[in-house]
Scaffold this motif. Structure first.
Motif, PDB file in Angstrom:
ATOM      1  N   SER A   1      17.369  77.783 -42.243  1.00 56.93           N
ATOM      2  CA  SER A   1      17.964  77.146 -43.298  1.00 56.93           C
ATOM      3  C   SER A   1      17.465  77.779 -44.744  1.00 56.93           C
ATOM      4  O   SER A   1      18.445  77.779 -45.772  1.00 56.93           O
ATOM      5  N   TYR A   2      16.404  78.363 -45.043  1.00 57.81           N
ATOM      6  CA  TYR A   2      16.158  79.058 -46.308  1.00 57.81           C
ATOM      7  C   TYR A   2      16.725  80.420 -46.339  1.00 57.81           C
ATOM      8  O   TYR A   2      17.396  80.816 -47.500  1.00 57.81           O
ATOM      9  N   LEU A   3      17.111  81.086 -45.321  1.00 57.26           N
ATOM     10  CA  LEU A   3      17.933  82.415 -45.198  1.00 57.26           C
ATOM     11  C   LEU A   3      19.269  81.982 -45.531  1.00 57.26           C
ATOM     12  O   LEU A   3      19.927  82.785 -46.504  1.00 57.26           O
ATOM     13  N   LYS A   4      19.731  81.180 -44.915  1.00 59.16           N
ATOM     14  CA  LYS A   4      21.338  80.411 -45.167  1.00 59.16           C
ATOM     15  C   LYS A   4      21.487  80.055 -46.733  1.00 59.16           C
ATOM     16  O   LYS A   4      22.652  80.365 -47.318  1.00 59.16           O
ATOM     17  N   ALA A   5      20.436  79.613 -47.298  1.00 52.86           N
ATOM     18  CA  ALA A   5      20.428  79.377 -48.855  1.00 52.86           C
ATOM     19  C   ALA A   5      20.401  80.512 -49.631  1.00 52.86           C
ATOM     20  O   ALA A   5      20.522  80.281 -50.890  1.00 52.86           O
ATOM     21  N   GLY A   6      20.179  81.695 -49.214  1.00 52.61           N
ATOM     22  CA  GLY A   6      20.292  82.947 -50.055  1.00 52.61           C
ATOM     23  C   GLY A   6      18.857  83.691 -49.958  1.00 52.61           C
ATOM     24  O   GLY A   6      18.787  84.722 -50.871  1.00 52.61           O
ATOM     25  N   ALA A   7      17.773  83.378 -49.563  1.00 50.93           N
ATOM     26  CA  ALA A   7      16.617  84.153 -49.262  1.00 50.93           C
ATOM     27  C   ALA A   7      16.998  85.633 -48.750  1.00 50.93           C
ATOM     28  O   ALA A   7      17.871  85.662 -47.943  1.00 50.93           O
TER      29      ALA A   7
ATOM     30  N   VAL B   1       3.863  69.719 -46.301  1.00 50.05           N
ATOM     31  CA  VAL B   1       5.307  70.336 -46.672  1.00 50.05           C
ATOM     32  C   VAL B   1       6.004  69.311 -47.011  1.00 50.05           C
ATOM     33  O   VAL B   1       6.485  68.247 -46.746  1.00 50.05           O
ATOM     34  N   VAL B   2       7.042  69.810 -48.077  1.00 48.30           N
ATOM     35  CA  VAL B   2       8.295  69.063 -48.506  1.00 48.30           C
ATOM     36  C   VAL B   2       9.084  69.069 -47.375  1.00 48.30           C
ATOM     37  O   VAL B   2       9.219  69.736 -46.545  1.00 48.30           O
ATOM     38  N   LEU B   3      10.408  68.288 -47.853  1.00 41.86           N
ATOM     39  CA  LEU B   3      11.472  68.206 -46.852  1.00 41.86           C
ATOM     40  C   LEU B   3      12.353  69.349 -46.854  1.00 41.86           C
ATOM     41  O   LEU B   3      12.228  70.246 -47.978  1.00 41.86           O
ATOM     42  N   ALA B   4      12.606  69.905 -45.901  1.00 43.68           N
ATOM     43  CA  ALA B   4      13.333  71.283 -45.708  1.00 43.68           C
ATOM     44  C   ALA B   4      14.274  71.326 -46.600  1.00 43.68           C
ATOM     45  O   ALA B   4      14.531  72.345 -47.460  1.00 43.68           O
ATOM     46  N   GLN B   5      15.283  70.225 -46.952  1.00 40.23           N
ATOM     47  CA  GLN B   5      16.302  70.396 -47.812  1.00 40.23           C
ATOM     48  C   GLN B   5      15.949  70.444 -49.183  1.00 40.23           C
ATOM     49  O   GLN B   5      16.584  71.158 -49.883  1.00 40.23           O
ATOM     50  N   GLU B   6      14.771  70.043 -49.623  1.00 32.29           N
ATOM     51  CA  GLU B   6      14.107  70.207 -51.010  1.00 32.29           C
ATOM     52  C   GLU B   6      13.818  71.535 -51.274  1.00 32.29           C
ATOM     53  O   GLU B   6      14.361  72.257 -52.235  1.00 32.29           O
ATOM     54  N   HIS B   7      13.337  72.176 -50.352  1.00 34.44           N
ATOM     55  CA  HIS B   7      13.029  73.701 -50.458  1.00 34.44           C
ATOM     56  C   HIS B   7      14.320  74.620 -50.340  1.00 34.44           C
ATOM     57  O   HIS B   7      14.471  75.668 -51.182  1.00 34.44           O
ATOM     58  N   VAL B   8      15.228  74.116 -49.617  1.00 31.05           N
ATOM     59  CA  VAL B   8      16.487  74.873 -49.730  1.00 31.05           C
ATOM     60  C   VAL B   8      17.103  74.705 -51.055  1.00 31.05           C
ATOM     61  O   VAL B   8      17.705  75.899 -51.501  1.00 31.05           O
ATOM     62  N   LYS B   9      17.053  73.668 -51.745  1.00 27.29           N
ATOM     63  CA  LYS B   9      17.608  73.659 -53.160  1.00 27.29           C
ATOM     64  C   LYS B   9      16.884  74.536 -54.147  1.00 27.29           C
ATOM     65  O   LYS B   9      17.284  74.881 -55.024  1.00 27.29           O
TER      66      LYS B   9
END
Length: 316
Positions: free
Chosen positions: A199-205, A154-162
């Motif tokens: 973190s992904y939900l916070k990003a808008g998912a 998996v990639v870094l979590a922050q990369e997928h957040v973006k």
């Protein structure tokens, strides 16, 4: 009322004429239908389809949504395993074909977005215009692989957040549903997967898909960590996740359940059995009770409506 032509004084097109007009209209409304389903009681059962025919079978069976997954599309389109061979163009073509064939909301597998955050934005635009009502994006390193296969990273979590933020910003239809998927459970364990999900939900998912829990206990742990969040469960026959019923998953707190591989697995087994009979006997006569016949298939595929259209527009 005649099937073809207008309906009385309303001047509304008949069902068979509407068949040719539904594409643009249905694309605009299907995302709203997904959101309505998310707000209604009950779990949403979503079988997978890899082409227009399997999607029509899903629709005919009465399900309320359909899923495209890279696993089955790689197998049916390329004859290859799901290890990152499919391109965004090939996936978009499949989304377009299926969305034009059925009147169901389509949940489309966006893989990793086929590149960086800007690539995710293009994927959203292409899928949306092709008819997707919802798109899921995962946090695997490309080339990705099926979530139930070994060897994932998996990639870094922050990369997928973006990437999730980019997907949300790229939507042309505000009703389009973005599903964030993480494959971190198999790589880093459930704690990291849950942290990433938050973190992904916070990003808008709009919904969350934590792939490949290995036990009922892990499935419960995920559900308990996200009360009130639309959670996706993924049921793969003989995959790493226990197969549970829709009722069991709903009781746990899941809102959507995918059955992504049932179609392709069924076709491989059933067609192999039919060909074995043909090879042994020189005919399928001994197997015909398990095969749709000529008339049944023509009716299923809609030939009667096309015959009426031919008659309506035939020159005198």
């Amino acid at each position: 009322m005649s099937l073809c032509g207008t309906q009385g004084d309303t001047k509304e097109p008949s069902p068979c004429v509407q068949h040719f007009k539904k594409q643009g209209v249905q694309i605009l409304g299907q995302a709203k239908r997904i959101r309505q389903l998310l707000n209604e009681d009950g779990i949403i059962v979503v079988p997978g389809a890899y082409d227009a025919l399997t999607a029509k079978i899903v629709e005919n069976a009465g399900f309320k949504a359909v899923l495209t997954g890279g696993y089955s599309i790689a197998a049916s389109r390329l004859g290859e395993p799901d290890i990152g061979y499919l391109t965004m163009t090939e996936m978009t073509d499949t989304v377009r074909t299926i969305s034009g064939a059925v009147d169901l909301p389509l949940i489309a597998d966006g893989d990793t977005g086929y590149g960086n955050a800007l690539s995710v934005m293009r994927t959203v635009r292409e899928y949306e215009r092709a008819g997707a009502a919802a798109i899921l994006f995962e946090d695997q390193v490309w080339p990705k692989r099926c979530g139930h296969m070994a060897g994932k990273s998996v990639v870094l979590a922050q990369e997928h957040v973006k990437k999730i933020e980019a997907a949300v910003s790229a939507k042309e239809n505000p009703d389009l549903v973005i599903i964030a998927r993480t494959d971190a459970l198999a790589v880093n364990g459930p704690d990291d997967a849950i942290k990433r999900g938050m973190s992904y939900l916070k990003a808008g998912a709009d919904a969350l898909f934590i792939e490949a829990p290995r036990s009922v206990e892990e499935m419960r742990q995920i559900a308990q960590a996200f009360p009130g969040v639309p959670l996706v469960a993924n049921m793969v026959e003989n995959g790493v996740t226990p197969l549970l019923t829709s009722a069991e998953l709903e009781d746990m707190g899941y809102k959507i359940v995918f059955w992504p591989c049932t179609a392709v697995y069924t076709v491989v087994k059933a067609y192999s059995e039919a060909l074995a009979v043909l090879a042994q006997n020189g005919t399928t006569a001994g197997y015909k009770e398990r095969i749709a016949d000529f008339g049944t298939f023509n009716k299923f595929i809609g030939l009667d409506e096309y015959r009426l259209l031919e008659k309506k527009f035939k020159l005198p």
